[in-house]
Design an enzyme around this catalytic site. Structure first.
Site, short mmCIF file in Angstrom:
data_model
loop_
_atom_site.label_atom_id
_atom_site.label_comp_id
_atom_site.label_asym_id
_atom_site.label_seq_id
_atom_site.Cartn_x
_atom_site.Cartn_y
_atom_site.Cartn_z
N ASP A 42 0.84 -1.18 -0.13
CA ASP A 42 -0.12 0.01 -0.09
C ASP A 42 0.89 1.06 0.32
O ASP A 42 2.46 1.57 0.50
CB ASP A 42 -0.64 -0.23 1.18
CG ASP A 42 -2.19 -1.33 1.56
OD1 ASP A 42 -2.11 -1.75 0.43
OD2 ASP A 42 -1.56 -1.42 2.40
N1 URA Z 1 -1.24 -6.30 3.53
C1 URA Z 1 -1.81 -4.15 3.93
O1 URA Z 1 -2.77 -4.69 3.91
N2 URA Z 1 -0.52 -3.96 3.65
C2 URA Z 1 0.38 -3.71 2.48
O2 URA Z 1 0.92 -2.60 2.09
C3 URA Z 1 0.43 -5.09 2.52
C4 URA Z 1 -0.46 -6.15 3.38
#
Ligand code: URA
Length: 238
Positions: A106
């Site tokens: 993310d």
């Molecule tokens: N899980 C999440 O919620 N975000 C990420 O970036 C990676 C794994």
């Protein structure tokens, strides 16, 4: 393989920049097929021509594998108009066309992103069958209770009904707010949704390893480096 510029080929392998190549050519330190090179832009076939740099045979590899320590606010994509992407962070000497992140973090997640131009490798490590283990450190707004920790380990059911594979979760601090999570799947926002299903919100998330390859602690956020063949095997083997 097709003919390419010599400076591009050498710079693509990470050790020398194009400026380095120009300087080395001026100093007569680069040879192709035994002859000193006078033009750093000469066209060569990296697979059949023998390139020698500073007296050593230049090892060319078709693909590149890069470890990036992703900072917050950067998008896991090759291109995203108006936003900085993980590929934008790759320095010129490692840059080549076709780079993309093998798996996404993310925008607000930090840590290990693998950037490559090897589609088959990415497909392999991301395929649901072979999904390699990834380790994250999460800082939560409240600790997860014992019953929820157990749910995590047997398989959390997300709000949309999806049943996650069993995952490992280990509290790292006495207050239970910092946890290590190991996952073998990579659904959208997976950790945030898993912890939400257990009543906690993720304040910070960082990926610290892929397979048994750990993020290099000498890389500052935003920095990257090449992954060696031995390191690559550590990801594939897991
Ligand atoms: N899980 C999440 O919620 N975000 C990420 O970036 C990676 C794994």
């Amino acid at each position: 393989m097709s003919l390419q510029r010599l400076d591009k080929i050498i710079a693509s392998q990470g050790k020398y920049s194009r400026n380095d190549v120009r300087r080395l050519v001026r100093n007569g330190e680069i040879a192709v097929n035994g002859k000193a090179v006078s033009d750093s832009g000469m066209k060569v076939d990296p697979e059949s021509d023998i390139i020698n740099v500073c007296g050593e045979n230049f090892g060319y590899s078709e693909y590149v594998y890069i470890m990036l320590n992703k900072p917050e606010g950067v998008v896991s994509a090759s291109r995203s108009p108006g936003e900085k992407t993980v590929v934008d962070l790759v320095p010129d000497e490692l840059r080549r066309s076709g780079l993309f992140p093998a798996g996404r973090l993310d925008k607000d997640t930090t840590g290990f992103v693998l950037i490559t131009d090897d589609g088959a490798f990415a497909h392999d490590i991301l395929s649901p069958k072979k999904h390699i283990e990834k380790t994250y450190i999460a800082v939560l707004d409240r600790p997860i209770g014992d019953a929820e920790l157990e749910k995590f380990r047997t398989g959390v059911t997300l709000a949309d009904g999806y049943e996650c594979l069993p995952a490992q979760i280990t509290p790292l601090t006495d207050d239970g707010l910092t946890v290590e999570i190991k996952l073998r799947e990579g659904k959208y926002h997976q950790i945030k949704r898993m912890t939400a299903a257990c009543g906690s919100h993720v304040n910070k998330l960082r990926r610290v390893s892929m397979g048994s390859l750990e993020l290099d602690s000498s890389l500052a956020e935003g920095e990257c480096r090449l992954i060696s063949a031995e390191e690559l095997a550590k990801i594939k083997r897991s």
